[in-house]
Scaffold this motif. Structure first.
Motif, PDB file in Angstrom:
ATOM      1  N   TRP A 159      46.693 -25.749  39.300  1.00  0.00           N
ATOM      2  CA  TRP A 159      46.802 -26.806  40.303  1.00  0.00           C
ATOM      3  C   TRP A 159      46.576 -28.223  39.764  1.00  0.00           C
ATOM      4  O   TRP A 159      46.967 -29.202  40.399  1.00  0.00           O
ATOM      5  CB  TRP A 159      45.797 -26.580  41.446  1.00  0.00           C
ATOM      6  CG  TRP A 159      44.349 -26.602  41.015  1.00  0.00           C
ATOM      7  CD1 TRP A 159      43.581 -25.521  40.712  1.00  0.00           C
ATOM      8  CD2 TRP A 159      43.520 -27.752  40.833  1.00  0.00           C
ATOM      9  NE1 TRP A 159      42.319 -25.922  40.335  1.00  0.00           N
ATOM     10  CE2 TRP A 159      42.255 -27.294  40.408  1.00  0.00           C
ATOM     11  CE3 TRP A 159      43.703 -29.119  40.996  1.00  0.00           C
ATOM     12  CZ2 TRP A 159      41.197 -28.149  40.129  1.00  0.00           C
ATOM     13  CZ3 TRP A 159      42.654 -29.989  40.712  1.00  0.00           C
ATOM     14  CH2 TRP A 159      41.414 -29.497  40.290  1.00  0.00           C
ATOM     15  N   ALA A 160      45.948 -28.377  38.586  1.00  0.00           N
ATOM     16  CA  ALA A 160      45.477 -29.693  38.158  1.00  0.00           C
ATOM     17  C   ALA A 160      46.571 -30.599  37.609  1.00  0.00           C
ATOM     18  O   ALA A 160      46.332 -31.798  37.406  1.00  0.00           O
ATOM     19  CB  ALA A 160      44.373 -29.535  37.123  1.00  0.00           C
ATOM     20  N   CYS A 161      47.759 -30.073  37.328  1.00  0.00           N
ATOM     21  CA  CYS A 161      48.893 -30.883  36.861  1.00  0.00           C
ATOM     22  C   CYS A 161      48.558 -31.670  35.594  1.00  0.00           C
ATOM     23  O   CYS A 161      49.002 -32.814  35.430  1.00  0.00           O
ATOM     24  CB  CYS A 161      49.351 -31.852  37.954  1.00  0.00           C
ATOM     25  SG  CYS A 161      49.859 -31.054  39.483  1.00  0.00           S
ATOM     26  N   GLY A 162      47.772 -31.072  34.706  1.00  0.00           N
ATOM     27  CA  GLY A 162      47.436 -31.737  33.451  1.00  0.00           C
ATOM     28  C   GLY A 162      46.107 -32.453  33.453  1.00  0.00           C
ATOM     29  O   GLY A 162      45.616 -32.882  32.398  1.00  0.00           O
ATOM     30  N   LEU A 163      45.496 -32.612  34.629  1.00  0.00           N
ATOM     31  CA  LEU A 163      44.168 -33.228  34.689  1.00  0.00           C
ATOM     32  C   LEU A 163      43.156 -32.352  33.956  1.00  0.00           C
ATOM     33  O   LEU A 163      43.222 -31.124  34.006  1.00  0.00           O
ATOM     34  CB  LEU A 163      43.710 -33.408  36.133  1.00  0.00           C
ATOM     35  CG  LEU A 163      44.193 -34.620  36.924  1.00  0.00           C
ATOM     36  CD1 LEU A 163      43.639 -34.552  38.337  1.00  0.00           C
ATOM     37  CD2 LEU A 163      43.786 -35.913  36.245  1.00  0.00           C
ATOM     38  N   THR A 164      42.202 -32.974  33.294  1.00  0.00           N
ATOM     39  CA  THR A 164      41.072 -32.283  32.700  1.00  0.00           C
ATOM     40  C   THR A 164      39.804 -32.868  33.313  1.00  0.00           C
ATOM     41  O   THR A 164      39.845 -33.943  33.937  1.00  0.00           O
ATOM     42  CB  THR A 164      41.031 -32.489  31.181  1.00  0.00           C
ATOM     43  OG1 THR A 164      40.817 -33.882  30.896  1.00  0.00           O
ATOM     44  CG2 THR A 164      42.339 -32.029  30.532  1.00  0.00           C
ATOM     45  N   PRO A 165      38.678 -32.196  33.165  1.00  0.00           N
ATOM     46  CA  PRO A 165      37.437 -32.763  33.724  1.00  0.00           C
ATOM     47  C   PRO A 165      37.154 -34.181  33.236  1.00  0.00           C
ATOM     48  O   PRO A 165      36.740 -35.040  34.020  1.00  0.00           O
ATOM     49  CB  PRO A 165      36.365 -31.776  33.258  1.00  0.00           C
ATOM     50  CG  PRO A 165      37.082 -30.476  33.153  1.00  0.00           C
ATOM     51  CD  PRO A 165      38.452 -30.831  32.643  1.00  0.00           C
ATOM     52  N   ILE A 166      37.365 -34.437  31.937  1.00  0.00           N
ATOM     53  CA  ILE A 166      37.085 -35.771  31.408  1.00  0.00           C
ATOM     54  C   ILE A 166      38.002 -36.812  32.047  1.00  0.00           C
ATOM     55  O   ILE A 166      37.557 -37.886  32.476  1.00  0.00           O
ATOM     56  CB  ILE A 166      37.243 -35.779  29.874  1.00  0.00           C
ATOM     57  CG1 ILE A 166      36.119 -34.959  29.225  1.00  0.00           C
ATOM     58  CG2 ILE A 166      37.227 -37.207  29.332  1.00  0.00           C
ATOM     59  CD1 ILE A 166      36.211 -34.876  27.718  1.00  0.00           C
ATOM     60  N   ILE A 167      39.300 -36.491  32.134  1.00  0.00           N
ATOM     61  CA  ILE A 167      40.243 -37.436  32.760  1.00  0.00           C
ATOM     62  C   ILE A 167      39.900 -37.628  34.228  1.00  0.00           C
ATOM     63  O   ILE A 167      39.983 -38.743  34.761  1.00  0.00           O
ATOM     64  CB  ILE A 167      41.689 -36.932  32.596  1.00  0.00           C
ATOM     65  CG1 ILE A 167      42.065 -36.838  31.115  1.00  0.00           C
ATOM     66  CG2 ILE A 167      42.661 -37.842  33.322  1.00  0.00           C
ATOM     67  CD1 ILE A 167      43.438 -36.218  30.876  1.00  0.00           C
ATOM     68  N   PHE A 168      39.510 -36.551  34.916  1.00  0.00           N
ATOM     69  CA  PHE A 168      39.132 -36.640  36.333  1.00  0.00           C
ATOM     70  C   PHE A 168      37.994 -37.637  36.521  1.00  0.00           C
ATOM     71  O   PHE A 168      38.062 -38.525  37.387  1.00  0.00           O
ATOM     72  CB  PHE A 168      38.732 -35.252  36.838  1.00  0.00           C
ATOM     73  CG  PHE A 168      38.007 -35.263  38.157  1.00  0.00           C
ATOM     74  CD1 PHE A 168      38.661 -35.582  39.332  1.00  0.00           C
ATOM     75  CD2 PHE A 168      36.649 -34.949  38.222  1.00  0.00           C
ATOM     76  CE1 PHE A 168      37.999 -35.589  40.555  1.00  0.00           C
ATOM     77  CE2 PHE A 168      35.976 -34.948  39.434  1.00  0.00           C
ATOM     78  CZ  PHE A 168      36.644 -35.278  40.599  1.00  0.00           C
ATOM     79  N   TRP A 169      36.944 -37.514  35.709  1.00  0.00           N
ATOM     80  CA  TRP A 169      35.787 -38.396  35.884  1.00  0.00           C
ATOM     81  C   TRP A 169      36.095 -39.823  35.432  1.00  0.00           C
ATOM     82  O   TRP A 169      35.577 -40.784  36.018  1.00  0.00           O
ATOM     83  CB  TRP A 169      34.583 -37.835  35.136  1.00  0.00           C
ATOM     84  CG  TRP A 169      33.979 -36.668  35.871  1.00  0.00           C
ATOM     85  CD1 TRP A 169      34.085 -35.351  35.555  1.00  0.00           C
ATOM     86  CD2 TRP A 169      33.208 -36.735  37.060  1.00  0.00           C
ATOM     87  NE1 TRP A 169      33.428 -34.582  36.487  1.00  0.00           N
ATOM     88  CE2 TRP A 169      32.877 -35.411  37.418  1.00  0.00           C
ATOM     89  CE3 TRP A 169      32.753 -37.779  37.869  1.00  0.00           C
ATOM     90  CZ2 TRP A 169      32.119 -35.101  38.545  1.00  0.00           C
ATOM     91  CZ3 TRP A 169      31.993 -37.485  38.989  1.00  0.00           C
ATOM     92  CH2 TRP A 169      31.685 -36.159  39.321  1.00  0.00           C
ATOM     93  N   GLN A 170      36.945 -39.982  34.435  1.00  0.00           N
ATOM     94  CA  GLN A 170      37.325 -41.331  34.009  1.00  0.00           C
ATOM     95  C   GLN A 170      38.153 -42.048  35.064  1.00  0.00           C
ATOM     96  O   GLN A 170      38.114 -43.278  35.151  1.00  0.00           O
ATOM     97  CB  GLN A 170      38.111 -41.256  32.699  1.00  0.00           C
ATOM     98  CG  GLN A 170      37.285 -40.861  31.483  1.00  0.00           C
ATOM     99  CD  GLN A 170      38.143 -40.658  30.247  1.00  0.00           C
ATOM    100  OE1 GLN A 170      39.354 -40.454  30.340  1.00  0.00           O
ATOM    101  NE2 GLN A 170      37.521 -40.708  29.075  1.00  0.00           N
ATOM    102  N   SER A 171      38.898 -41.287  35.871  1.00  0.00           N
ATOM    103  CA  SER A 171      39.837 -41.881  36.840  1.00  0.00           C
ATOM    104  C   SER A 171      39.456 -41.535  38.272  1.00  0.00           C
ATOM    105  O   SER A 171      40.317 -41.533  39.156  1.00  0.00           O
ATOM    106  CB  SER A 171      41.260 -41.383  36.545  1.00  0.00           C
ATOM    107  OG  SER A 171      41.587 -41.526  35.185  1.00  0.00           O
ATOM    108  N   LEU A 172      38.185 -41.244  38.503  1.00  0.00           N
ATOM    109  CA  LEU A 172      37.740 -40.748  39.810  1.00  0.00           C
ATOM    110  C   LEU A 172      38.141 -41.679  40.947  1.00  0.00           C
ATOM    111  O   LEU A 172      38.665 -41.223  41.975  1.00  0.00           O
ATOM    112  CB  LEU A 172      36.217 -40.562  39.789  1.00  0.00           C
ATOM    113  CG  LEU A 172      35.586 -39.986  41.065  1.00  0.00           C
ATOM    114  CD1 LEU A 172      36.082 -38.575  41.302  1.00  0.00           C
ATOM    115  CD2 LEU A 172      34.063 -39.999  40.967  1.00  0.00           C
ATOM    116  N   HIS A 173      37.922 -42.965  40.808  1.00  0.00           N
ATOM    117  CA  HIS A 173      38.217 -43.911  41.885  1.00  0.00           C
ATOM    118  C   HIS A 173      39.698 -43.900  42.246  1.00  0.00           C
ATOM    119  O   HIS A 173      40.066 -43.819  43.431  1.00  0.00           O
ATOM    120  CB  HIS A 173      37.780 -45.321  41.478  1.00  0.00           C
ATOM    121  CG  HIS A 173      38.035 -46.359  42.530  1.00  0.00           C
ATOM    122  ND1 HIS A 173      39.225 -47.065  42.609  1.00  0.00           N
ATOM    123  CD2 HIS A 173      37.264 -46.797  43.571  1.00  0.00           C
ATOM    124  CE1 HIS A 173      39.175 -47.885  43.629  1.00  0.00           C
ATOM    125  NE2 HIS A 173      37.997 -47.760  44.237  1.00  0.00           N
TER     126      HIS A 173
END
Length: 459
Positions: free
Chosen positions: A261-275
């Motif tokens: 489901w994440a479409c390439g997102l990783t935890p690190i990218i998620f937290w870097q781009s949370l807003h």
């Protein structure tokens, strides 16, 4: 003629009514409606918002116990901001499934000992999406690990040898069945060629698990334990009774199975781009994710190569630009590597291996190229060899394991040729794998990769 009046009273039946019938079309339609509702709740937006909500609970657990957060990969890292993450663990729920209980010899998690000793314990974070109160990794796999570590490193402390599981999740019968297997797990662990005396020096107290869920509440004060290091097992998501969705668009265990489901997102990218992610509309979110993931390409942090001890010449990691290597074996898809040897640089071997399970199956065939390549290294007494992959270290780890089994002696010395002293069987392969896992705990080679290595070595 038989009439209703002539039938005995106890055998009479009421006439069948249409309301008593269940038509297949109605049942199918209801199933489709329910599936549609579930799909609408399991949007990426709902998942990301649920992860962010659950991370707040994880932060509260950290504050309550004043212990470092360790993410149980891969799911756990989504709930832990990178700046709060003290380390990673690799405890699989499958090792805690009923009837399949196991102490994994390819996921030893010995890197945890240093974190636990330094902080007098730790918090392991994970979640589950299957409507359970906690994942099997936390209710059984980690407790098994704690018990095996205690028995192996603290054999004199009999009081620390008992298996401890959450009684609200693990039945007395299952607990008893797991207990019967623990001694075999300990024997398997002690059979590995590891320095257990040095390992014992890294930890001063036995381990004891403690479970925390959003439903269990948090302690008002925590003083730790005099006799044990406390391993807090934190389930990040609250349990939704009856299934994995939904309560006001909340998704239990939203981070689980992120590849789907994440479409390439990783935890690190998620937290870097949370807003940006949480403020994007549902319609704009796919484009937002696509742009964020594309912008992140090329920014991947490359780890320095890691020496596989006790050898002095086998390394796993990203290829460096310097000339310290005498040989480099790379694992990558076709047409991504120029395999021609460079006389001024290291000798090179390119193994054409794709990604994922397909690549793991290709590994068996590609490993057949390794013996001829090793023969070209005979002029060097102990050549420094780097095993590198373009995507992950999974396949490079498999190649390293093959080298350790074929060309390395019991003490870690480079033999340069196959030796009759190396009895290549499953136990021997597991023992050599333990060298990799002790040196590089985050290697976590896949089952498919290990199967290909076994088939090559014993085929």
């Amino acid at each position: 003629m038989l009439t209703q009046a002539s039938v005995p009273k106890e055998e009479r039946r009421e006439p069948l009514r249409t309301t008593d019938l269940i038509f297949p079309s109605v049942s199918t339609q209801s199933s489709k409606i329910w599936s549609s509702i579930k799909r609408s709740a399991l949007t990426i937006s709902n998942r990301l918002r649920s992860i962010e909500k659950d991370s707040i609970f994880v932060s509260c657990v950290k504050d309550a116990f004043n212990l470092p957060l360790v993410a149980n990969e891969r799911c756990g890292s989504w709930y832990v901001p990178p700046e709060s993450k003290a380390g990673s663990a690799y405890f699989k729920s499958t090792d805690g499934h009923a009837g399949q209980w196991s102490f994994s010899l390819r996921r030893l998690n010995l890197q945890m000992l240093d974190i636990i000793e330094q902080h007098q314990g730790c918090i392991i974070v994970d979640s589950t999406r299957r409507g359970k109160s906690m994942p099997d990794a936390l209710s059984k796999t980690v407790p098994i690990w704690c018990t095996v570590i205690n028995r192996a490193l603290f054999p004199e402390d009999v009081a620390a040898h008992n298996l401890v599981t959450p009684p609200s999740v693990v039945s007395a019968s299952e607990h008893a069945q797991v207990t019967q297997r623990v001694e075999d797990f300990v024997a398997d662990f002690l059979s590995l060629p590891l320095d257990f005396a040095a390992m014992r020096m890294r930890i001063s107290k036995p381990l004891k698990p403690l479970w925390i869920t959003p439903e269990s509440g948090l302690p008002s004060s925590w003083q730790g334990h005099d006799r044990f290091h406390t391993i807090v097992l934190c389930t990040a998501s609250r349990c939704i009774p009856g299934g994995e969705v939904f309560d006001n668009d909340y998704v239990q265990g939203a981070a689980d199975d992120s590849e789907s489901w994440a479409c390439g997102l990783t935890p690190i990218i998620f937290w870097q781009s949370l807003h940006d992610l949480l403020n994007a509309s549902e319609d704009d979110l796919p484009d937002t994710i696509r742009n964020i993931v594309q912008a992140s390409h090329g920014r991947r942090d490359e780890k320095a190569p890691v020496l596989v001890k006790p050898t002095s010449n086998i390394f796993i990691g990203s290829e460096t630009k310097d000339s310290e290597w005498e040989a480099v074996i790379t694992c990558s898809p076709p047409n991504t590597e120029t395999a021609s040897p460079n006389a001024a640089g290291p000798k090179r071997l390119h193994l054409e291996i794709g990604s994922g399970k397909i690549g793991s199956r290709q590994l068996r065939h590609e490993l057949s190229k390794v013996p001829a390549f090793v023969e070209t290294l005979q002029t060097s007494q102990c050549p420094r060899i780097l095993l590198a992959s373009t995507e992950s270290n999974d396949h490079a780890t498999g190649v390293a394991l093959a080298l350790l089994c074929l060309y390395v002696g019991q003490s870690g010395c480079w033999l340069g040729q196959r030796s009759a002293d190396n009895p290549v069987n499953k136990l021997f392969i597991k023992q050599r794998l333990s060298w990799i896992m002790a040196s590089m705990p985050d290697a976590s080679p896949s089952r498919a990769t290990l199967q290909s290595v076994n088939a090559f070595l014993m085929g």
